[in-house]
Motif scaffolding. Structure first.
Motif, mmCIF file in Angstrom:
data_model
loop_
_atom_site.group_PDB
_atom_site.id
_atom_site.type_symbol
_atom_site.label_atom_id
_atom_site.label_comp_id
_atom_site.label_asym_id
_atom_site.label_seq_id
_atom_site.Cartn_x
_atom_site.Cartn_y
_atom_site.Cartn_z
ATOM 1 N N LYS A 116 87.083 -31.363 28.603
ATOM 2 C CA LYS A 116 87.424 -31.331 27.177
ATOM 3 C C LYS A 116 86.588 -30.302 26.435
ATOM 4 C CE LYS A 116 89.269 -35.951 26.660
ATOM 5 N NZ LYS A 116 89.087 -37.275 26.059
ATOM 6 N N ALA A 139 88.165 -27.030 27.200
ATOM 7 C CA ALA A 139 89.450 -26.901 26.509
ATOM 8 C C ALA A 139 89.269 -26.753 24.999
ATOM 9 C CB ALA A 139 90.329 -28.110 26.810
ATOM 10 N N GLY A 140 88.062 -26.965 24.490
ATOM 11 C CA GLY A 140 87.811 -26.797 23.061
ATOM 12 C C GLY A 140 88.034 -28.055 22.256
ATOM 13 N N VAL A 141 88.284 -29.181 22.926
ATOM 14 C CA VAL A 141 88.523 -30.424 22.193
ATOM 15 C C VAL A 141 87.201 -30.992 21.676
ATOM 16 C CG1 VAL A 141 89.406 -32.766 22.401
ATOM 17 C CG2 VAL A 141 90.582 -30.896 23.527
ATOM 18 N N ILE A 142 86.148 -30.918 22.507
ATOM 19 C CA ILE A 142 84.821 -31.378 22.094
ATOM 20 C C ILE A 142 83.936 -30.152 21.919
ATOM 21 C CG2 ILE A 142 82.775 -32.685 22.790
ATOM 22 C CD1 ILE A 142 84.555 -34.503 24.378
ATOM 23 N N LYS A 143 83.175 -30.160 20.848
ATOM 24 C CA LYS A 143 82.257 -29.058 20.617
ATOM 25 C C LYS A 143 80.913 -29.407 21.241
ATOM 26 C CE LYS A 143 81.677 -25.835 16.861
ATOM 27 N NZ LYS A 143 81.621 -25.648 15.430
ATOM 28 N N PRO A 176 95.796 -26.897 29.142
ATOM 29 C CA PRO A 176 95.141 -28.140 29.494
ATOM 30 C C PRO A 176 96.165 -29.149 29.954
ATOM 31 C CG PRO A 176 95.280 -27.890 27.117
ATOM 32 C CD PRO A 176 96.097 -26.802 27.726
ATOM 33 N N LEU A 214 95.590 -32.278 30.759
ATOM 34 C CA LEU A 214 94.734 -33.454 30.831
ATOM 35 C C LEU A 214 95.588 -34.705 30.897
ATOM 36 C CD1 LEU A 214 92.148 -32.338 28.169
ATOM 37 C CD2 LEU A 214 91.822 -32.390 30.618
ATOM 38 N N THR A 217 102.066 -26.906 19.572
ATOM 39 C CA THR A 217 100.748 -27.531 19.673
ATOM 40 C C THR A 217 99.822 -26.693 20.550
ATOM 41 O OG1 THR A 217 101.863 -29.650 19.526
ATOM 42 C CG2 THR A 217 99.587 -29.709 20.199
ATOM 43 N N MET A 218 100.402 -26.038 21.552
ATOM 44 C CA MET A 218 99.590 -25.187 22.414
ATOM 45 C C MET A 218 99.396 -23.800 21.812
ATOM 46 S SD MET A 218 101.123 -26.488 26.016
ATOM 47 C CE MET A 218 100.324 -25.310 27.056
ATOM 48 N N GLY A 219 99.969 -23.561 20.650
ATOM 49 C CA GLY A 219 99.697 -22.322 19.938
ATOM 50 C C GLY A 219 100.668 -21.192 20.223
#
Lengths: 269, 254
Positions: free
Chosen positions: B80, B83-87, B101, B103, B125-127
């Motif tokens: 995560k 993937a940039g979800v958690i900093k 991702p 996941l 959502t994936m940009g």
């Protein structure tokens, strides 16, 4: 800063997709579909006119055309509360996505407000119908003048205010679930603190209540809007300065709080 | 600037001394009343918990890294973070290239939306842009084998159908970095073979892969390098064969 704009540019399509989804799903599986956008304000306004028309609508000094007066207030108030409530729940509602994929999180409250804004703009057609009907078929005529073209100004200020408040509520509701109930009560208070079915000058209220109404930015916004579409005159500049200043301040505070706290969302949703 | 451009080989993922701290309250405080009571009575204690501690590694382009570890070792937190979800609380993560991702397949789906609408929503959502998704649309529908069901709402799909659609979207976009969290077990045997073949074809194009598993056989099958995480720290890293042998030893000891 350019980094944020680049990121927004990349995800602008997501914003569009969620706005579209919210509008589409709202009316899917209902027989009348998007027609509800017109029907709902129409019916609730009729109810309010029936209840309060006798008490507040009879004095000609204050209101030119009571049903339109009421509809203006109701449309603005309803948009504000619906949009901010949706924004408040948006982060927790999208928890499954936020936990798995990187997305700029402000997209969620923002898109919920914009979706409500689109339906609000559509529902303004009811107002147009009201104005046409009362102008041609009754003697309670609204004053239609070129000032009607200034109506987008209060509407845009309203949007800025709603986005700011929505951001603040979205942030807090991640950490405290009971914000939802508190805000529900606050909205009820706000309904009576905004001159929707009465006129601010009509109340023989205590100075505190009068003051509370005046610091409410929704009061300035509805007054400006009514000046444009109902009284057909220029709005007071004080209303403009106050509403605009208040809304921009809330907007900045909202984004600031959201930005500061967004990295902690994942631990709480 | 020129120096950077002239570097022929840029690593795909650089994890530099990353630590992630979780503040876990002993009891969950999620309303204002409890928060205030605990604040006043001075009971607002947090259990500090390092999910990752000083983790550093580099994954070169085209490398396939297996991440092994017991439950709670920090594998998901690591993925995560990448993937940039958690900093990360400390350190930094750099990822060069488009990350897909995987996941949890279909996490971004809206159940009331049809499959077709979800392809666009998930892609966004994936940009990705609408135009780009439009150009991949036929490929996605064909690979997912959904046929005419693509027009029905996703809430009526079986879990296999959902996973198939999620997999089809995630792989259709030709990512440069693929994060696989035990997803190679979706759908029936036929689709599983198809999805494995698809991932293998992506290997040939030089995709970088992060693969999380408990199963050393799977890791050996897919990866050329591996790391073992234990309590948030890397305890072994290197060639997949050696690390897997070590991991099997660890399991045997337990």
């Amino acid at each position: 800063m350019t980094k944020y704009f680049k990121n927004f540019h990349k995800y602008r399509y997501l914003l569009y997709e969620i706005v579209r989804k919210n509008i589409k799903l709202q009316y899917r599986n209902s027989v009348l579909g998007v027609f509800w956008t017109f029907l709902q304000p129409l019916l609730t306004t009729l109810v309010l006119v029936a209840v309060f028309g006798g008490i507040f609508g009879s004095s000609r000094n204050y209101t030119t055309c009571y049903p339109i007066y009421l509809l203006c207030g109701r449309l603005i108030f309803e948009f504000f509360t619906q949009a901010t409530k949706r924004a408040m729940r948006s982060i927790t509602n999208s928890a499954s996505v936020i936990k798995k994929v990187y997305v700029p999180k402000y997209i969620y409250p923002l898109s919920n407000i914009l979706a409500n804004f689109v339906t609000f703009i559509i529902s303004l057609l009811v107002l147009v119908c009201f104005i046409v009907y009362f102008y041609f078929f009754t003697n309670q005529q609204p004053v239609v003048s070129s000032y009607i073209f200034l109506a987008p100004i209060p509407i845009l200020i309203l949007l800025i205010l709603a986005i700011g408040v929505g951001m603040i509520l979205a942030t807090f509701s991640v950490f405290f679930k009971d914000i939802e109930y508190i805000y529900e009560v606050f909205c009820m208070l706000l309904f009576y603190m905004t001159p929707i079915f009465f006129h601010a000058g009509q109340l023989n209220a205590s100075p505190i209540v009068g003051y509370a109404i005046k610091i409410n930015p929704l009061y300035s916004i509805t007054e400006m809007f009514r000046c444009c579409v109902l009284y057909g005159r220029m709005f007071t500049m004080n209303h403009l300065y106050y509403a605009l200043g208040f809304s921009i301040a809330i907007f900045i505070v909202g984004f600031f709080i959201f930005y500061k706290k967004q990295d902690k969302f994942i631990l709480h949703i | 600037m020129n120096k950077q451009n002239s570097m022929a080989k840029q690593p795909a993922i650089v994890v530099d001394n990353v630590s992630v701290l979780f503040n876990m309250n002993k009891e969950k405080v999620d309303n204002i009343k409890e928060y205030l009571i605990k604040l006043v009575t001075n009971k607002l204690h947090y259990n500090e918990f390092w999910a990752l501690k000083n983790v550093s590694f580099t994954v070169e382009k085209g490398e396939r890294l297996g991440v092994l570890g017991f439950n709670g070792a920090g594998k998901s937190t690591l993925l995560k973070t990448i993937a940039g979800v958690i900093k990360p609380t400390e350190g930094k993560v750099e990822a060069h290239g488009i990350i897909a991702p995987m996941l949890e397949l279909g996490a971004g789906f809206d159940l009331n939306y049809s499959g077709r609408e979800n392809i666009f929503l998930y892609g966004a959502t994936m940009g990705y842009s609408r135009k780009f998704i439009q150009s991949k649309y036929d490929e996605i529908v064909e690979f997912s084998e959904l046929g005419e069901f693509i027009e029905s709402p996703v809430k009526n799909y079986s879990s296999g159908m959902r996973a198939r659609l999620g997999f089809a979207i995630a792989t259709a976009v030709q990512p440069q970095i693929l994060i696989l969290d035990e997803v190679l077990s979706v759908g029936d045997a036929k689709f599983r073979m198809k999805s494995e073949a698809k991932i293998r074809s992506m290997f040939d194009k030089g995709i970088t892969v992060l693969f999380v598993s408990h199963n050393t056989n799977q890791v050996l099958n897919i990866c050329d390098k591996a790391i073992i995480l234990d309590h948030g720290k890397i305890i072994a890293q290197g060639d997949a064969k050696e690390v897997c042998a070590l991991y099997d030893e660890m399991i045997a000891k337990k």
